[in-house]
Write an enzyme that holds these catalytic residues in place. Sequence first.
Site, PDB file in Angstrom:
ATOM      1  N   HIS A 290      -7.853  -5.831  -0.981  1.00  0.00           N
ATOM      2  CA  HIS A 290      -6.310  -5.403  -0.147  1.00  0.00           C
ATOM      3  C   HIS A 290      -5.326  -6.077   0.899  1.00  0.00           C
ATOM      4  O   HIS A 290      -5.877  -6.200   1.742  1.00  0.00           O
ATOM      5  CB  HIS A 290      -6.463  -3.324   0.293  1.00  0.00           C
ATOM      6  CG  HIS A 290      -5.466  -3.235   0.133  1.00  0.00           C
ATOM      7  ND1 HIS A 290      -4.696  -2.444  -0.743  1.00  0.00           N
ATOM      8  CD2 HIS A 290      -5.079  -1.995   0.760  1.00  0.00           C
ATOM      9  CE1 HIS A 290      -3.937  -1.646  -0.796  1.00  0.00           C
ATOM     10  NE2 HIS A 290      -3.807  -1.369   0.807  1.00  0.00           N
TER      11      HIS A 290
ATOM     12  N   SER B 101       0.811  -1.313  -0.134  1.00  0.00           N
ATOM     13  CA  SER B 101      -0.262  -0.065   0.106  1.00  0.00           C
ATOM     14  C   SER B 101       0.616   1.423   0.231  1.00  0.00           C
ATOM     15  O   SER B 101       1.987   1.664  -0.850  1.00  0.00           O
ATOM     16  CB  SER B 101      -0.651  -0.449   1.371  1.00  0.00           C
ATOM     17  OG  SER B 101      -1.708   0.719   0.667  1.00  0.00           O
TER      18      SER B 101
ATOM     19  N   ASP C  52      -9.095  -5.673  -5.269  1.00  0.00           N
ATOM     20  CA  ASP C  52      -8.835  -3.887  -5.153  1.00  0.00           C
ATOM     21  C   ASP C  52      -9.334  -3.334  -5.201  1.00  0.00           C
ATOM     22  O   ASP C  52      -8.998  -2.551  -6.008  1.00  0.00           O
ATOM     23  CB  ASP C  52      -7.003  -4.230  -5.013  1.00  0.00           C
ATOM     24  CG  ASP C  52      -6.170  -3.293  -3.709  1.00  0.00           C
ATOM     25  OD1 ASP C  52      -7.442  -2.815  -3.063  1.00  0.00           O
ATOM     26  OD2 ASP C  52      -5.490  -3.234  -3.342  1.00  0.00           O
TER      27      ASP C  52
END
Length: 648
Positions: A335, A198, A304
């Site tokens: 995610h 991320s 995601d």
Amino acid sequence: MSTRMRFTIWRPLATAGITLLVAAFLTPTAAHGAPRESRPVYSYEHAIREAVWVDTGLDGDGDGRTDRVAVDIVRPREPAAQGRKVPVIMDASPYYSCCGRGNESQLKTYDAAGNVVQTPLFYDNYFVPRGYAFVGVDLAGTNRSDGCVDVGGRSDIQSAKAVVDWLNGRAKAYTTRTGATTAKAGWTNGRTGMIGKSWDGTIANGVAATGVRGLKTIVPISAISSWYDYYFAQGAPLYDSGPDWLSNYVDSPDARAKCAAVQQKIVDGAPRTGDWTSLWTERDYVKDARKVKASVFLVHGMQDLNVRTKHFGQWWDALAKNGVERKIWLSQTGHVDPFDFRRSAWVDTLHRWFDHELLGYDNGIDREPMADVERHPDQWVTSAVWPPRGTRTATLHPAAAAQPGVGTLGLRKGAGTAAFTDNPQLSETDWAARIDTPTPDKAGFSTGPLTRDLRLSGSSKVTVTATPTTATAHLTAVLVDLGPDTIRDYAASGEGITTLTDRTCWGASTAGDSACFKQTRANTADVDYTVVSRGWADLGTYADPGKGVPLTPGKAYTITLDLAATDHVVPAGHRLALIVAGTDKDLIDPPADTPTLTLDLSRASARVPFVGGADAFARATSAAAAAVTPGAGALDGVRTPPSARRIP
């Protein structure tokens, strides 16, 4: 003990003398012949743990002195005693004190002297005994670092780039946050690999895009490639907040007291209009892909909906265009870190990747298939290259049929019109569930049942000519696989995984830093359809994707929507559908008005990358397919993804 053992808790009982003796015989450079795998021959218990503060050369917080970022280091003691230098695995993060890393939200912890005791995740536990140093960097404005968080901008990237420079003898570091005693990185050869999920992986992308010397590889997991595309899709806002909220979320208390000017600059530079500004140019790493010298091992969940898959698609394409060495894993998850959806294979593959890229071991990983794709939960296939050879774009056309809003999709140019009214209370799951039923909120088009499998691989584009009834309008286009399947439930809280209570261990442990993590398993759902790719846009950006303008009701506008990258097989017997609608609830914000839009189907098309191109589509949609009767009952899919503030 076999070097392939992965589930052992390495007990810190052996004496340092025994460890040194073993290391003398089993160091990677001392192996007979060319080494192929680094082995856990160094003591994790007796590893050197230290902190330095690297000077970034910036004064983001405006206090009259350049900012220093905190760098926590865990490195094996034995190579230093032998005069041997080691490579570095780095994770630069804003989350080490505020929010945590990994599935268990681990934070850094420290001893009374201020040296790190626990670093999140398994990287130090696993790789330090194998002859690597682990470096955890607090981004400027977070935890123990000076400066301000600027969400992917110059300060964020320089926070980590300066550390790479220091590791290679080009920047200064100090033993304390404010002192004058300098620290050298004489223990490393400067060869650095960056990794992170991320925001952390985003920093790896950004640092690689500077072309900094010494950065040999990056492993971005679910990472952003352009911050504009995190907050907007062609002018349509994806969230009800901007990067100023995010910077305030991770700022340290000290930064919050000093960084009001930086916060205001972010607010001013990221207007909610969705217009492109210089702030977004600074945070666009794709444009600088030509500078990337590091290899890239990219991992992303194809479902995601936080860092959406456009990010990996455009980054991958830019890297390929510039000849960057690369590898990719694509999962069915949302995610989620690969440590939590394919743990054993991930640790083994990452180990071999770092051995090859940082230690120079000829272990063959560079000759293996480029891509691993999760086709069904826990069932993976490989491709020698990605997208696969023979992938070509086919231009599909929606066409009207007997019932309004329930049309066909094929290679022949369509005719007629289709109309829908934006309903911000409905989402792609509502539209797909009623694909065969006329509804006022969407226009749907589908093939008949396929006669053979059809593989999509890459990024699609959908062009429509739409006439709105209002001055503002948002559009959504989605590709849907219509047919029964069992998939990872990406819309559930775990985004495709369930966390269990038992643990497995990956490396060495100490009393303060366990290498044992909770196991997971796939969380699945039985569905009648799967949304495989999505794209959104503000119709007001029809002339310029970077600037929206008011629309003239009754006037036709042509716009092309970029759909996110994917890799999906529509099986024989299933159908492929295109849906065009307005606001996709919880995935984009609605426009100011509630428009009705009329599509000119003679000027509508979808350019979709199929393995085998248009010929493959033609074969799969041959006349042998049975017809579908419109008006069937609602189909079952995953629930609408929950509405939540997204944090990368």
